[in-house]
Design a protein around this motif. Structure first.
Motif, mmCIF file in Angstrom:
data_model
loop_
_atom_site.group_PDB
_atom_site.id
_atom_site.type_symbol
_atom_site.label_atom_id
_atom_site.label_comp_id
_atom_site.label_asym_id
_atom_site.label_seq_id
_atom_site.Cartn_x
_atom_site.Cartn_y
_atom_site.Cartn_z
ATOM 1 N N PHE A 169 0.864 -1.176 0.000
ATOM 2 C CA PHE A 169 0.000 0.000 0.000
ATOM 3 C C PHE A 169 0.904 1.230 0.000
ATOM 4 N N SER A 170 0.779 2.060 -1.018
ATOM 5 C CA SER A 170 1.750 3.137 -1.205
ATOM 6 C C SER A 170 1.112 4.510 -1.037
ATOM 7 N N PHE A 171 1.908 5.446 -0.508
ATOM 8 C CA PHE A 171 1.497 6.830 -0.313
ATOM 9 C C PHE A 171 2.493 7.732 -1.039
ATOM 10 N N GLY A 172 2.009 8.508 -2.013
ATOM 11 C CA GLY A 172 2.836 9.514 -2.666
ATOM 12 C C GLY A 172 2.738 10.810 -1.887
ATOM 13 N N ILE A 173 3.868 11.306 -1.396
ATOM 14 C CA ILE A 173 3.879 12.476 -0.517
ATOM 15 C C ILE A 173 4.316 13.704 -1.294
ATOM 16 N N GLY A 174 3.452 14.721 -1.369
ATOM 17 C CA GLY A 174 3.829 15.996 -1.962
ATOM 18 C C GLY A 174 3.467 16.127 -3.431
ATOM 19 N N GLU A 175 3.488 17.389 -3.894
ATOM 20 C CA GLU A 175 3.236 17.669 -5.305
ATOM 21 C C GLU A 175 4.322 17.029 -6.169
ATOM 22 N N GLY A 176 3.928 16.480 -7.303
ATOM 23 C CA GLY A 176 4.892 15.926 -8.244
ATOM 24 C C GLY A 176 5.399 14.547 -7.903
ATOM 25 N N ALA A 177 4.796 13.863 -6.927
ATOM 26 C CA ALA A 177 5.219 12.490 -6.609
ATOM 27 C C ALA A 177 5.027 11.607 -7.837
ATOM 28 N N SER A 178 5.951 10.698 -8.053
ATOM 29 C CA SER A 178 5.933 9.857 -9.249
ATOM 30 C C SER A 178 4.734 8.916 -9.238
ATOM 31 N N THR A 179 3.793 9.124 -10.155
ATOM 32 C CA THR A 179 2.654 8.208 -10.254
ATOM 33 C C THR A 179 3.087 6.856 -10.784
ATOM 34 N N SER A 180 4.168 6.830 -11.555
ATOM 35 C CA SER A 180 4.664 5.559 -12.091
ATOM 36 C C SER A 180 5.107 4.639 -10.963
ATOM 37 N N LEU A 181 5.830 5.175 -9.983
ATOM 38 C CA LEU A 181 6.300 4.364 -8.861
ATOM 39 C C LEU A 181 5.160 4.067 -7.888
ATOM 40 N N ILE A 182 4.432 5.086 -7.473
ATOM 41 C CA ILE A 182 3.409 4.929 -6.429
ATOM 42 C C ILE A 182 2.309 3.979 -6.884
ATOM 43 N N LYS A 183 1.778 4.201 -8.074
ATOM 44 C CA LYS A 183 0.730 3.319 -8.588
ATOM 45 C C LYS A 183 1.299 1.963 -9.000
ATOM 46 N N GLY A 184 2.517 1.977 -9.526
ATOM 47 C CA GLY A 184 3.107 0.745 -10.051
ATOM 48 C C GLY A 184 3.328 -0.324 -8.995
ATOM 49 N N ILE A 185 3.874 0.056 -7.826
ATOM 50 C CA ILE A 185 4.140 -0.949 -6.797
ATOM 51 C C ILE A 185 2.853 -1.449 -6.156
ATOM 52 N N ALA A 186 1.840 -0.575 -6.079
ATOM 53 C CA ALA A 186 0.544 -1.017 -5.536
ATOM 54 C C ALA A 186 -0.134 -1.983 -6.499
ATOM 55 N N LEU A 187 -0.129 -1.641 -7.782
ATOM 56 C CA LEU A 187 -0.758 -2.496 -8.781
ATOM 57 C C LEU A 187 -0.068 -3.848 -8.881
ATOM 58 N N ALA A 188 1.259 -3.851 -8.773
ATOM 59 C CA ALA A 188 2.022 -5.095 -8.914
ATOM 60 C C ALA A 188 1.753 -6.080 -7.795
ATOM 61 N N SER A 189 1.291 -5.594 -6.636
ATOM 62 C CA SER A 189 1.125 -6.462 -5.469
ATOM 63 C C SER A 189 -0.327 -6.611 -5.028
ATOM 64 N N GLY A 190 -1.261 -5.999 -5.752
ATOM 65 C CA GLY A 190 -2.659 -6.095 -5.365
ATOM 66 C C GLY A 190 -3.050 -5.178 -4.228
ATOM 67 N N GLY A 191 -2.288 -4.096 -4.021
ATOM 68 C CA GLY A 191 -2.612 -3.130 -2.975
ATOM 69 C C GLY A 191 -3.313 -1.916 -3.540
ATOM 70 N N THR A 192 -3.265 -0.822 -2.815
ATOM 71 C CA THR A 192 -3.872 0.428 -3.261
ATOM 72 C C THR A 192 -2.865 1.559 -3.098
ATOM 73 N N SER A 193 -3.116 2.661 -3.779
ATOM 74 C CA SER A 193 -2.223 3.818 -3.706
ATOM 75 C C SER A 193 -3.014 5.065 -3.356
ATOM 76 N N GLU A 194 -2.375 5.974 -2.650
ATOM 77 C CA GLU A 194 -2.967 7.261 -2.292
ATOM 78 C C GLU A 194 -1.913 8.354 -2.491
ATOM 79 N N PHE A 195 -2.386 9.574 -2.747
ATOM 80 C CA PHE A 195 -1.483 10.712 -2.901
ATOM 81 C C PHE A 195 -1.877 11.773 -1.892
ATOM 82 N N ILE A 196 -0.889 12.266 -1.145
ATOM 83 C CA ILE A 196 -1.121 13.237 -0.089
ATOM 84 C C ILE A 196 -0.394 14.531 -0.447
ATOM 85 N N THR A 197 -1.175 15.586 -0.705
ATOM 86 C CA THR A 197 -0.596 16.893 -0.986
ATOM 87 C C THR A 197 -1.101 17.868 0.066
ATOM 88 N N GLY A 198 -0.800 19.132 -0.127
ATOM 89 C CA GLY A 198 -1.112 20.111 0.907
ATOM 90 C C GLY A 198 -2.585 20.298 1.167
#
Length: 710
Positions: free
Chosen positions: A363-392
């Motif tokens: 389960f991945s959390f992208g922290i801040g503006e401009g976080a890599s969607t390729s990495l954050i979504k990619g590792i969640a998708l590869a393992s059957g988890g979910t991804s979230e992005f946290i900005t200001g």
């Protein structure tokens, strides 16, 4: 671009001359580009970056002095579904530099030195007009940026238009939240192929997009088992602010608050550990430990001292260390990753997670503006988890708890999809087989229909089956088999992107067998991949461009990192600014509380709204005292936290709302592992009351604080 974007068209308008690009094998496209440039032709090359497929580079060559060029890129993308039913569109405008590992490819466009200037000196702005259409009515549109008022283009509200306010300086990603009517209805859309294409080729046959919203029953006895490992990015870039907004907290502080919330919400009896990584990595414990009051308290103390002090962003080594550790019987591994995603070996990291997908969920959390969607979504998708992005502007707590709730859900097994079609018609699934389903999430399946299409009135059926705790469930959708034309071939290209995402792991990490499949589907569909590129050459010049080339450096904005920790914000009184004075609700709750009845499941860890209740057995006289205490409590009800104005601004937090979050973090930090609080001066201070006032209401019996998310 977002990781999910299917780029299918690229063209240039050079001094009024339109030049349309062709998608080619990447090596061939590079050769053609270099040849065109050397011969004095105008040429344009668009390709994915070698290290991350959410970054694109465009080469523009041999322009005449004073020439004016407009570049047009077209793409289609699935919009993510938010917990409140909104569909989220993001136009990324912030591109952060990526940490370069030694020995990695130097060909990445991210390695190029680009001038950096203060935000006020950026010589360009962004303009955007968004037209939203849907067969469902559009309820409202919100944004994190100033918008024009929503303009409906018809009485049925199935089409609307908004514009971005002038002067956007690329200091934050542009986000739109679109609220539809009946967005959760399951559906099947069948799209016609190109009539001029032969049956059997990708664009010649009809494609189908199936959307399911499984109604998974709520588990009455939530899972208390599991090994929870938290992997925290402590690289130097985590000291940068979440956003460019004034007083935006550092990314590391947002990640720490999220981690504290999750740590306090773990079920008693599970196992946990916390890793920090940068150029090196370190773990709190030599191996995962049982979650007790003692281990939780020790970990909490260390979390508070975490700093962004470990150098670069090298996530692969700690991942490999976590995966090689022996499993704990009866406690499946649940991995939580917090990072700004500024890594250069994205495909290698995703591959490592995918190899170990059978032993864990990530389960991945992208922290801040401009976080890599390729990495954050990619590792969640590869393992059957979910991804979230946290900005200001995001609600960090609700996203964190939603993710934890997913990890605690019992495993939904025996997932299958079956089709009921007329004779002579068959189906080929293009998206990966669904293996994990979470409550409240959407499941999208892409397929291609081959064979003889039946008469217009014929229907088909598709059925999703799954099992939960020994019980079988199924969702069925009946749909028309009459394909509808779409000049943009939206469903075909989304289906192609879904297939490419499953197989494409970059130039160096993709197996040879998958490479040929990706290359073929990319060229057939016109959707770009790691192995293809768009090339456009304008050969119709009166004479070749001659003379030395002059390069124009286009600066990017400097988003100020934190050189010092911001001073603590003034803590407003809960009594004055965070009271929830709904008197009827207060009285009702007071009376039930005095009878010793709990209004929420005390095992539930979904809560953020605070309520203080006296222990059972109280007299009518004490009810009045209780009511005064109740008014000092607060609620993080969605309607309180979010202020939406007619101008379209999203999540405009006032000072009191920021202070509410600080009070909440204080309360969570004081909570024991079993969910209780010790009555103390610190707790009284967090509640903005005196300890004497609390004990005066009822000096001998205990108090209970109930926490709930709404």
């Amino acid at each position: 671009m977002d990781e999910d974007s299917a780029v299918y068209s690229f063209e240039a308008l050079v001094d009024g001359k339109r030049v349309v690009a062709e998608l080619q094998d990447k090596a061939k496209a590079h050769t053609n580009y270099e040849n065109a440039i050397s011969q004095g032709h105008q040429a344009f090359l668009l390709e994915e970056d070698v290290s991350s497929r959410d970054v694109f580079s465009c080469n523009v060559g041999n322009l005449q002095p004073g020439a004016k060029v407009a570049l047009t890129l077209r793409y289609v993308q699935e919009l993510s579904l938010e917990a409140d039913g909104a569909l989220r569109f993001v136009l990324p405008t912030v591109l952060n530099p990526r940490y370069q590992l030694s020995g990695c490819s130097q060909d990445s466009c991210l390695n190029r030195k680009i001038p950096i200037v203060p935000l006020k000196d950026v010589p360009y702005t962004l303009s955007m007009v968004a037209t939203i259409t849907s067969q469902h009515g559009i309820e409202k549109i919100q944004s994190n940026c100033p918008l024009s008022p929503t303009e409906y283009l018809g009485d049925d509200k199935t089409s609307a238009q908004v514009s971005l306010a002038e002067g956007h300086k690329y200091d934050r990603d542009v986000e739109l939240l679109i609220y539809y009517n009946e967005v959760h209805a399951p559906s099947v859309a069948v799209e016609m192929g190109l009539p001029k294409m032969k049956p059997g080729c990708f664009l010649g046959d009809p494609s189908a997009m199936v959307s399911f919203y499984p109604n998974i029953p709520e588990d009455k006895s939530p899972n208390t088992c599991g090994e929870f490992i938290f992997l925290m990015d402590r690289s130097g870039s985590m000291e940068s602010p979440l956003s460019s907004q004034s007083k935006s907290q550092p990314r590391i502080e947002a990640a720490k608050k999220t981690l504290i919330l999750l740590l306090k919400s773990l079920p008693v009896g599970c196992y946990f550990n916390i890793y920090g990584f940068g150029s090196t990595y370190e773990a709190f414990f030599q191996e995962s430990v049982k979650y007790t009051q003692q281990t939780m308290k020790e970990a909490l103390g260390r979390v508070k001292r975490i700093q962004a002090d470990l150098g670069g962003t090298e996530i692969l080594a700690p991942l490999q260390n976590i995966y090689k550790a022996p499993s704990i019987p009866g406690h499946p591994l649940q991995l939580f990753v917090f990072t700004d995603g500024e890594v250069s070996d994205t495909f290698t990291v995703i591959k490592e997670v995918k190899i170990n997908r059978q032993k864990h969920r990530c389960f991945s959390f992208g922290i801040g503006e401009g976080a890599s969607t390729s990495l954050i979504k990619g590792i969640a998708l590869a393992s059957g988890g979910t991804s979230e992005f946290i900005t200001g502007k995001d609600r960090m707590q609700s996203k964190a708890l939603r993710t934890l709730k997913h990890s605690l859900q019992p495993v939904v097994g025996d997932v299958s999809v079956s089709w009921d079609l007329p004779p002579g018609l068959s189906v080929k699934i293009l998206s990966p087989e669904p293996t994990v389903i979470f409550k409240g999430q959407r499941l999208i399946i892409y397929a291609q229909l081959t064979g003889v299409m039946p008469p217009a009135e014929t229907t088909g059926k598709v059925c999703l089956k799954y099992a939960l705790q020994g019980k079988s469930f199924e969702d069925k959708v009946t749909f028309s088999l009459q394909p509808k034309p779409d000049a943009n071939l939206t469903i075909h290209r989304l289906a192609a992107k879904s297939f490419i995402q499953t197989k494409d792991m970059g130039l160096t990490e993709t197996p040879a067998s998958h490479k040929s499949e990706v290359l073929n589907i990319s060229l057939e569909s016109g959707v770009i991949s790691s192995f293809t590129a768009f090339i456009a050459v304008n050969k119709e010049l009166n004479k070749p461009v001659q003379g030395p080339l002059t390069y124009m450096d286009i600066p990017r904005p400097f988003l100020r990192p934190h050189s010092q920790v911001f001073p603590k914000r003034h803590m407003c009184s809960i009594r004055n600014s965070m009271c929830f004075p709904v008197y009827d609700e207060c009285m009702t709750y007071m009376e039930e509380g005095c009878q010793g009845r709990s209004l929420i499941n005390e095992n539930s860890r979904q809560g953020l709204g605070l309520r203080m209740a006296q222990a059972p057995s109280c007299s009518p006289k004490k009810k009045k005292s209780y009511f005064k205490m109740k008014k000092t409590c607060f609620s993080t009800n969605k309607n309180n936290l979010e202020t939406h104005n007619t101008g379209g601004n999203l999540f405009e937090k006032h000072q009191a709302e920021d202070d509410r979050e600080n009070h909440l973090i204080q309360l969570i930090a004081l909570q024991n592992a079993n969910g209780s609080w010790d009555l103390s001066e610190d707790l009284a201070k967090a509640l903005d009351v005196s300890l004497a006032d609390i004990t005066a209401v009822h000096p001998t019996e205990s108090w209970v604080i109930l926490v709930q998310v709404f």
